[in-house]
Each structure stands twice: as C-alpha cells, then as structure tokens.
Design a protein around this motif. Sequence first.
Motif, PDB file in Angstrom:
ATOM      1  N   ASN A  48       5.291   1.938   6.167  1.00 13.97           N
ATOM      2  CA  ASN A  48       4.378   1.978   7.310  1.00 13.97           C
ATOM      3  C   ASN A  48       3.191   1.013   7.234  1.00 13.97           C
ATOM      4  O   ASN A  48       2.534   0.765   8.222  1.00 13.97           O
ATOM      5  CB  ASN A  48       3.855   3.417   7.522  1.00 13.97           C
ATOM      6  CG  ASN A  48       3.090   3.955   6.319  1.00 13.97           C
ATOM      7  OD1 ASN A  48       2.485   3.182   5.584  1.00 13.97           O
ATOM      8  ND2 ASN A  48       3.123   5.256   6.122  1.00 13.97           N
ATOM      9  N   CYS A  49       2.888   0.450   6.054  1.00 13.41           N
ATOM     10  CA  CYS A  49       1.642  -0.322   5.960  1.00 13.41           C
ATOM     11  C   CYS A  49       1.834  -1.798   6.321  1.00 13.41           C
ATOM     12  O   CYS A  49       0.886  -2.472   6.690  1.00 13.41           O
ATOM     13  CB  CYS A  49       1.043  -0.199   4.560  1.00 13.41           C
ATOM     14  SG  CYS A  49       1.890  -1.152   3.282  1.00 13.41           S
ATOM     15  N   ARG A  50       3.051  -2.302   6.185  1.00  8.95           N
ATOM     16  CA  ARG A  50       3.449  -3.690   6.507  1.00  8.95           C
ATOM     17  C   ARG A  50       2.792  -4.735   5.597  1.00  8.95           C
ATOM     18  O   ARG A  50       2.849  -5.920   5.882  1.00  8.95           O
ATOM     19  CB  ARG A  50       3.173  -4.057   7.984  1.00  8.95           C
ATOM     20  CG  ARG A  50       3.439  -2.995   8.990  1.00  8.95           C
ATOM     21  CD  ARG A  50       4.766  -2.335   8.819  1.00  8.95           C
ATOM     22  NE  ARG A  50       5.901  -3.104   9.349  1.00  8.95           N
ATOM     23  CZ  ARG A  50       7.159  -2.681   9.343  1.00  8.95           C
ATOM     24  NH1 ARG A  50       7.452  -1.495   8.836  1.00  8.95           N
ATOM     25  NH2 ARG A  50       8.127  -3.437   9.817  1.00  8.95           N
ATOM     26  N   MET A  51       2.174  -4.280   4.529  1.00  7.05           N
ATOM     27  CA  MET A  51       1.518  -5.237   3.638  1.00  7.05           C
ATOM     28  C   MET A  51       2.534  -6.038   2.842  1.00  7.05           C
ATOM     29  O   MET A  51       2.232  -7.112   2.325  1.00  7.05           O
ATOM     30  CB  MET A  51       0.591  -4.456   2.686  1.00  7.05           C
ATOM     31  CG  MET A  51      -0.366  -5.314   1.875  1.00  7.05           C
ATOM     32  SD  MET A  51      -1.521  -6.236   2.885  1.00  7.05           S
ATOM     33  CE  MET A  51      -1.494  -7.820   2.079  1.00  7.05           C
ATOM     34  N   CYS A  52       3.768  -5.532   2.745  1.00  7.86           N
ATOM     35  CA  CYS A  52       4.763  -6.170   1.881  1.00  7.86           C
ATOM     36  C   CYS A  52       5.691  -7.104   2.648  1.00  7.86           C
ATOM     37  O   CYS A  52       6.772  -7.431   2.158  1.00  7.86           O
ATOM     38  CB  CYS A  52       5.571  -5.103   1.160  1.00  7.86           C
ATOM     39  SG  CYS A  52       6.593  -4.143   2.290  1.00  7.86           S
ATOM     40  N   LEU A  53       5.282  -7.529   3.834  1.00 10.08           N
ATOM     41  CA  LEU A  53       6.153  -8.418   4.631  1.00 10.08           C
ATOM     42  C   LEU A  53       6.482  -9.693   3.842  1.00 10.08           C
ATOM     43  O   LEU A  53       5.608 -10.319   3.229  1.00 10.08           O
ATOM     44  CB  LEU A  53       5.455  -8.795   5.935  1.00 10.08           C
ATOM     45  CG  LEU A  53       5.414  -7.697   7.006  1.00 10.08           C
ATOM     46  CD1 LEU A  53       4.461  -8.104   8.124  1.00 10.08           C
ATOM     47  CD2 LEU A  53       6.806  -7.413   7.554  1.00 10.08           C
ATOM     48  N   TYR A 104       0.834  -1.207   0.000  1.00 11.20           N
ATOM     49  CA  TYR A 104       0.000   0.000   0.000  1.00 11.20           C
ATOM     50  C   TYR A 104       0.870   1.258   0.000  1.00 11.20           C
ATOM     51  O   TYR A 104       0.697   2.138  -0.818  1.00 11.20           O
ATOM     52  CB  TYR A 104      -0.930   0.035   1.224  1.00 11.20           C
ATOM     53  CG  TYR A 104      -2.064  -0.958   1.133  1.00 11.20           C
ATOM     54  CD1 TYR A 104      -3.090  -0.786   0.203  1.00 11.20           C
ATOM     55  CD2 TYR A 104      -2.116  -2.063   1.970  1.00 11.20           C
ATOM     56  CE1 TYR A 104      -4.123  -1.702   0.103  1.00 11.20           C
ATOM     57  CE2 TYR A 104      -3.149  -2.981   1.886  1.00 11.20           C
ATOM     58  CZ  TYR A 104      -4.153  -2.797   0.941  1.00 11.20           C
ATOM     59  OH  TYR A 104      -5.170  -3.704   0.834  1.00 11.20           O
ATOM     60  N   CYS A 105       1.801   1.344   0.927  1.00  9.04           N
ATOM     61  CA  CYS A 105       2.497   2.631   1.083  1.00  9.04           C
ATOM     62  C   CYS A 105       3.603   2.834   0.061  1.00  9.04           C
ATOM     63  O   CYS A 105       3.917   3.962  -0.300  1.00  9.04           O
ATOM     64  CB  CYS A 105       3.025   2.793   2.500  1.00  9.04           C
ATOM     65  SG  CYS A 105       4.352   1.673   2.964  1.00  9.04           S
ATOM     66  N   TRP A 106       4.194   1.758  -0.445  1.00 13.48           N
ATOM     67  CA  TRP A 106       5.280   1.922  -1.412  1.00 13.48           C
ATOM     68  C   TRP A 106       4.752   2.387  -2.758  1.00 13.48           C
ATOM     69  O   TRP A 106       3.758   1.866  -3.262  1.00 13.48           O
ATOM     70  CB  TRP A 106       6.030   0.593  -1.587  1.00 13.48           C
ATOM     71  CG  TRP A 106       7.186   0.721  -2.544  1.00 13.48           C
ATOM     72  CD1 TRP A 106       8.369   1.363  -2.327  1.00 13.48           C
ATOM     73  CD2 TRP A 106       7.242   0.216  -3.886  1.00 13.48           C
ATOM     74  NE1 TRP A 106       9.170   1.281  -3.441  1.00 13.48           N
ATOM     75  CE2 TRP A 106       8.498   0.585  -4.417  1.00 13.48           C
ATOM     76  CE3 TRP A 106       6.356  -0.503  -4.684  1.00 13.48           C
ATOM     77  CZ2 TRP A 106       8.894   0.255  -5.698  1.00 13.48           C
ATOM     78  CZ3 TRP A 106       6.737  -0.840  -5.975  1.00 13.48           C
ATOM     79  CH2 TRP A 106       7.996  -0.465  -6.472  1.00 13.48           C
TER      80      TRP A 106
HETATM   81  S1  FES Z   1       4.618  -1.320   1.075  1.00 11.13           S
HETATM   82 FE1  FES Z   1       4.001  -0.546   2.960  1.00 11.13          FE
HETATM   83  S2  FES Z   1       5.524  -1.319   4.314  1.00 11.13           S
HETATM   84 FE2  FES Z   1       6.176  -1.953   2.403  1.00 11.13          FE
END
Ligand code: FES
Length: 529
Positions: free
Chosen positions: A44-49, A33-35
């Motif tokens: 900050n979104c942690r969706m890409c873990l 999301y945030c990238w």
């Molecule tokens: S895309 Fe949001 S933390 Fe990596």
Amino acid sequence: MPTVEIDGRKLEVEDGTTVIQAADRLGIEIPHYCWHPGLPIAGNCRMCLVDIEKSPKLQIACNTRVTDGMAVHTTNEKTRTAQKAVLEFLLINHPIDCPVCDQAGECKLQEYYMDYDRQRSRFPLPAKVHKKKAKPIGPLVMLDQERCVLCSRCVRFVDEVTHTSELAFYERGDHVELDLAPGKVLDNPYSGNVVDICPVGALTSRDFRFRARVWYLERTDSVCGACANGCNVELYHREGRIYRFQPRFNPAVNQYWMCDAGRLSYRDLQGEGRLAQPLVRGESAFVPSAWDAALHATGRRLSELARSHAPGAIGLILSAQSPNEEVYLLRRLAVQLGATVAAISWSPLDAYEDDFLIKADKNPNTQGLVLQGLAPDGAVDALIAAAARGELAALVLHRTDLTAWRDGDAVRAALERVPYLVVLDTDQRESAQFADTVLPIGTYAESDGTFTNQLRRVQRFRAAVPPPDEARPGWKALAELLSVVTGEPAFARAEAVFAALAAESAPFGGLSHESIGGEGRPAGEQSGR
Ligand code: FES
Ligand code: SF4
Ligand code: SF4
C-alpha cells in the motif's frame, strides 16, 4: 529456478521470490515502508516502485514475483522520480516534528527523505491536516497519528501474529487515521513489537522514549533470559547502563519478535540491590573484602572442610539462571570437594505461557542443567533437610535465593544451622543474610556465556556492560575459586570454559562459542545425540 537481473547483476532465485527479496540478496536496498518480511504483503505505500523492462508501468517490488529473464532497474530516472513523488506525497501532512521526535536516528521518513527526496515541501504549512498526538494506546505504546504513514504494519501484526486486532484505520482520504478498535487497549503480551516495526515515529515505546538518543547507544547481541524460549535480542546500552531490549531475527527461535515481559526484563538486570563487592562475615556484621582475600579464604575453608568430613558433607545448590559455563565449573568444584550438587529451576506456579513464544519455565537454562546431568529434582529438598538436621559442613548457593523459592521459615532455620555458607549472587537477597561469604557476580548482560533453551538450542550471549563496582562475571569468580581449590591455573576466558565443557560432555561436543555464532546451534548436533 528463474534468473533475474537487477541493476545489471544477475541472480537465480527460487520460484515465488519477490523482486524486493531478490534485490536484498544482492545487497541492493529497495526503499519500503509497508513490506516487512515477518508479515503478509499489503503493497500500500508504493515506496518500493521499480522499473521492470517490458512492463508499461512501474511495479511494486514487494508484491511482484520474479519471472525468468526479468530485468529490473531500481535506480534509473523513472524509479527515482517515482520514489521522490511518493515521499513528497507521504510528507504532505507530516508534522514538522523531527527535532522533538524520539524516532529520530531510526526513522525511515528521515532516512529516505535524505536518500531519495531532498526537496522543499510545496504544501503550505497551515493547510496540514492535524490529528491526535501523544496518545497512550496501551501500557507500552504511545501513538502519534500525525506521523503515521498508514503502512498497516502494526495492524497486520495484531491481526495476523497476535490475532488480537486492537488496531485499525478509520475515516477516509487525508483524514485516515490509525486508532484503537472500539473498546480495546493495546495490551497483548507482544504489544511492544509494533513499536519495532513502525517505520516512523507514529508508535513509540512509553518505556524508552526520550531516555536516550539512539545514535549514542551501542548494541550487543544477546539472548533474553526471562524464560526458557531464549529469544534472540539486541541490548542497547551506554556507559554501563542498558536502555532497551529489541528482538533479533532468528528463524529457529523467535523470528522477528519478543514478548513484553522479556522486553522489560532489562530492568531486572540493573536493580537497586546489586551486590557490589565481596563481603565476609565479621564479628557482628559483613565486612567488605578484596576479591583475592575472599576467594582464597573461601577456597581454603571449603578444601579443609572437604578433607575433614565424609563425602557429601558439602552441599552445592545452583539455579537454572546459571549459564552452561557456570554449571560446568560448579560441577568441577563439586568433584574436587566431594560435594553433593542439586539444581533448582523455579518459576511461579501460575507462570504465564502460550503457544507462541512465552514459556512457563522462567529460567533461561533449565535444559543446560539437564544436559549436564543435573535435572532439577528433589535433591534440593534433600539438601535443605540435611542442613536442617545439622548434617552439612558447608553449603554453596549459586544464583539461588532459597528463602524465596521454598518454604521460607523452614529454609531460614536450615540456613542458620549451616556452619559455613557461601553465596554467589547478583543481588542482595535474603539467603545472603545467612552467609559467611558473599561473592558478587554479574548478570548475563555483564558476561560472555551460553544458555540452552527449551528446544536444546545452545545460544551465545556477550558481555554488553561491565558488572557494577567490584562484581565479576560468574564464570570468572567460579574459575578463580576452582583454581584456589585445585591449585591449577584458572580459566582465562568464558570460551575456554565452554571448550572444556564441550570436550567432556557429549551434548556440547563439537560446539564452541565461535561455532555457536549469532543464531545458536542445537545441542547434540555434532555428537549425534
Ligand atoms: S513496500 Fe509498500 S508497496 Fe511495497
Ligand atoms: S502506526 Fe506506524 S506501523 Fe502503524 S500504520 Fe502507522 S506508520 Fe505503519
Ligand atoms: S518469550 Fe521468553 S525469551 Fe522470549 S522475550 Fe519473552 S521472556 Fe524473553
């Protein structure tokens, strides 16, 4: 150069490449999301873990640089569990808006929910935190705070790209909300880009929302024609109507962005006053005519006047709104008729420009004219003066409303003295009222062709929608008129016109519609000029 293995596939990458970029090159999508590739990393979104071997905890792919020998798993159980958990977390306070949300069809919450989550909410509906909905925050943008996933893309855009800082986060915990900075309104010249980059339905376009569901729309690659920068765009259209422009990535021209004026310029392409069929002056008023009849009458009359007058008695004025193909055909026509050609590149005196994308030249093809030897200069005024003195036998105006661009009264008086006036244009404008023949032509959204931008990059646009009623693409109308005058077969396609231009004009040498492709090519690249 480090080598990384992602989901069992190896890739060598440059130093500094992040895991999400390396995966992208392998065609592996890591949800995020945030990238955003055009913005600084926030993480900050942690969706890409993702699961990186030898790392005790999952790492975010957007801010982890590849090191030599690194092995990454993006779909194993650990990663899947994390993705599911992050989505559940992001959806805790998300409203149940999807059926009425205009982001549906291009919402990353909907898409990732289906791809990575698919579980019922464990959060009781009445406990959801409510925030402001449908709040206008600028002329182009509507904010729905409840839908925001706090990714900060929009905040980084106004901080780092436009440097206007209209947006920020306020409050704490699950009460955090995106809002306008005190006393500010989101009305910078690039504000619409935040709608494009918002991954969910928190920021929607006040111009586009609720006008069409995106899955009904078709997309066509094009180039914005509202200034000389030539930002690459996608036209979204359906059943002959254009619904929106969105920027198309081109690192050499506009990166990921476009300006608001360009974004809204699609409206100018489908105004109320479009010319819909050829018109020929009758006894007291214009009479609709069939194309063939209008073209043959025009071609024959121009040829006769050319034969019966000295060279230069026919004038031809074209504007920098004309694509390269039309400029070429008009030059050929001028040679056949012994006509004097003059080019005009008109912009308002106070036209806005900045040091980012927006140029003061509001024409898409001024450099295309220059490269074909038609630098806009005083020749237009000389032709108007000749017309005013009654020295012209005929005048052809192509995408040119002289009455709007020069001293109106003087131009009107001059046009009245032209014995035979031919106007080719998209819209009903004042100059056409003086015409003997009016030929309706398409906008660049209705035609294949090329513009040459201010950096002399030749860029291709494609026909997205058909011209209205009887109107024809400009290159086609000119090719057929030229054919009547020369007696030779008409060019059948815009590509063929460009090929003829490339064969005779060094700056375009070696280029073709195909080789120009989706990103454009610098003029003169092949010929070494
Ligand atoms: S895309 Fe949001 S933390 Fe990596
Ligand atoms: S409004 Fe959209 S872009 Fe801005 S922080 Fe929220 S989700 Fe991200
Ligand atoms: S900067 Fe110029 S070319 Fe780019 S979107 Fe705006 S008007 Fe169009």
